[in-house]
Write an enzyme that holds these catalytic residues in place. Structure first.
Site, PDB file in Angstrom:
ATOM      1  N   SER A 370      -1.055  -4.466   9.395  1.00  0.00           N
ATOM      2  CA  SER A 370      -0.416  -4.379  10.135  1.00  0.00           C
ATOM      3  C   SER A 370       0.019  -3.107   9.928  1.00  0.00           C
ATOM      4  CB  SER A 370       1.560  -4.867   8.901  1.00  0.00           C
ATOM      5  OG  SER A 370       2.659  -4.252   9.517  1.00  0.00           O
ATOM      6  N   ARG A 371       0.699  -2.693  11.370  1.00  0.00           N
ATOM      7  CA  ARG A 371       0.439  -1.058  12.055  1.00  0.00           C
ATOM      8  C   ARG A 371       1.837  -0.262  11.417  1.00  0.00           C
ATOM      9  NH1 ARG A 371      -2.339  -4.494  16.137  1.00  0.00           N
ATOM     10  NH2 ARG A 371      -4.687  -3.932  16.156  1.00  0.00           N
ATOM     11  N   VAL A 372       3.148  -1.148  11.670  1.00  0.00           N
ATOM     12  CA  VAL A 372       4.254  -0.704  11.655  1.00  0.00           C
ATOM     13  C   VAL A 372       5.088  -0.937  10.420  1.00  0.00           C
ATOM     14  CG1 VAL A 372       6.616  -0.571  12.425  1.00  0.00           C
ATOM     15  CG2 VAL A 372       3.972  -1.129  13.657  1.00  0.00           C
TER      16      VAL A 372
END
Length: 515
Positions: A370-372
């Site tokens: 999950s990049r955010v």
């Protein structure tokens, strides 16, 4: 025959109104453009005699059949049909509507099951809409967007702890067939109960029985009270499947513009890409990689770019997207999965090997990211799950290599035993979502070694025994955690010690102690 004065007065007033309306009415003649159907295929048609038709304009065929103009050639127009084509024949008239395809939006659609054009499928009468909006709309500009700051809790421990999702994020769920992709999405919807999140489930190319089961699950768990369902099933025309996710997004944007948080599940975009490939080939567009048209990336990017978190001056609403994609033989480098991975802000990968072993949900932590969402995760999770992702991935690698060795040192054995208990903790039955305090309690107890002496077969029962510690014994701390406060080391140790005491009582209770 005489007329009573009351009736005469009423008639006079009525005719006066008619006269006033007629006097004010100004007739403006407008040409009606009528074309002719030259060819009818399974899900498309070709039309001549409409030189001024616009791209993506809605066209009206006989028997209330609708079509979408996609190919604007010199001599004819390629039309994608939004209804079945059995009622059409070559030579039929077709009329311009001078408008783009639009869909109904409004509060009245919550709890309803509709098709992408807004026609009801649940047998509860016609849909009453606040307004109609075009199915495609430009996404919010960069200056209108705000950072993703609020978590979207799925209720699933392994996701909320290791692969967190934020409101306004786009998180891809992908994996092979029958690995639990829809189950993860449905649990996420069910977990939004009493969280002020409007949910939209969009079924694209799914079997009728599968869609009916999802709707029944949502109804049984009370989730249909805040969920709208948009359905273009597998036997629907490809044109209807093509517009389905855009229609669902338009409905979600209506609530986002009102400052609300919205969750949209696209199930699934692989079927959507296939339907568009079918349409493109029928419309004689040249195929590209894997026979998909060249604009397939743009097709999905312009859809998912509409998911965002608006800044406070625009209401502060958010639209979170959970697109689902299907892989074949775990091939993440296939055309459509690769495209979607590059468009979204992370992916949750479901492994068929874990599914076959009964490790459910079958989330492959090593391949998921999950990049955010990590920036939105509640501070209490960071204290618990800070090094958990790395240590769990290392455990999986160590377990794979340990099969080739019969002699292991004590430290390796201890790491393997702890890792197996972590994996058991991450197992979670469908429909049994957990609140934040329940997850924090279990994760803290696990990190503190409370389950180290518990037999693997007893982990599930033991976990249920300790889940309510924060809620029952420390209600003020439970509320503070949900409000975003950090866990002090003292609080952590207190919860761990309480968990150890309860687990000790659980394993040493007598038959008289049982309820």
């Amino acid at each position: 025959m005489s007329i009573s004065p009351e009736i005469k007065t009423l008639l006079d007033r009525t005719f006066e109104k008619f006269d006033g309306v007629l006097a004010e009415h100004i007739f403006e003649p407008r040409p009606i453009e009528i074309g002719k159907v030259t060819y009818v295929g399974r899900s498309h048609a070709r039309v001549s005699g409409l030189p001024n038709v616009q791209s993506e304009e809605l066209l009206q065929f006989p028997n209330h059949v609708l079509g979408l103009a996609l190919n604007l050639d010199v001599d004819e127009v390629g039309v994608v049909l939004l209804d079945h084509s059995e009622q059409l024949t070559a030579g039929d008239e077709v009329r311009r509507t001078h408008r783009l395809l639009d869909v109904p939006v409004g509060e009245s659609l919550i709890g309803r099951v509709i098709d992408p054009v807004g026609r009801p499928l649940d047998g509860h009468g016609p849909v009453s809409a606040a307004e109609r909006r075009p199915y495609e709309r430009d996404p919010a500009s960069i200056t209108d967007r705000a950072p993703v700051t609020v978590p979207l809790q799925t209720g699933i421990k392994v996701i909320d702890a290791l692969i967190p999702i934020g409101r306004g994020q786009r998180e891809l769920i992908l994996g092979d067939r029958q690995t639990g992709k829809t189950a993860v999405a449905i649990d996420t919807i069910i977990n939004q109960h009493n969280k002020d999140v409007i949910c939209i489930y969009c079924a694209i190319g799914q079997r009728n029985t599968a869609v009916a089961k999802v709707i029944d699950d949502l109804r049984q768990h009370g989730a249909l009270e805040y969920t709208a369902v948009v359905v273009a099933e597998s036997d629907a025309p490809p044109g209807l499947q093509f517009v389905a996710p855009y229609a669902a997004t338009t409905l979600g944007e209506y609530f986002m513009d009102q400052g609300k948080d919205v969750l949209v599940v696209y199930d699934d975009l692989t079927s959507h890409a296939r339907s568009y490939r079918e349409l493109s080939l029928l419309l004689r567009r040249p195929p590209g990689r894997e026979a998909f048209p060249g604009d397939i990336f743009y097709l999905h990017s312009r859809l998912l770019e509409r998911s965002t978190h608006l800044k406070e001056s625009l209401g502060g609403g958010s639209l979170t997207a959970l697109p689902v994609a299907e892989t074949e033989a775990q091939n993440l480098s296939a055309y459509i999965p690769t495209n979607l991975i590059s468009i979204t802000d992370g992916q949750i990968y479901l492994s068929p090997h874990l599914f076959q072993k009964g490790i459910l949900p079958a989330v492959d932590v090593g391949r998921s990211v999950s990049r955010v969402g990590g920036k939105t995760q509640l501070p209490a999770y960071r204290a618990v799950a800070g090094d958990l992702r790395l240590s769990y991935s290392q455990f999986e690698e160590l377990e794979a290599f340990s099969r080739f060795s019969s002699r292991l040192d004590e430290e390796t054995l201890a790491t393997l035993e702890r890792g197996r208990r972590v994996r058991e903790i991450f197992k979670q039955p469908q429909y049994e979502t957990l609140s934040v305090p329940e997850q924090i309690t279990v994760l803290l107890a696990m990190a503190g070694g409370a389950f180290d002496e518990t037999d693997l077969s007893q982990i599930r029962k033991t976990e249920e025994f300790v889940q309510k510690i924060l809620i029952n014994d420390f209600p003020d701390l439970s509320e503070a955690i949900q409000e975003g406060q950090k866990l002090t080391e003292e609080n952590q140790q207190t919860i761990i010690n309480t968990a150890k005491e309860l687990i000790h009582k659980f394993h040493h209770k007598t038959p008289e102690d049982s309820p």
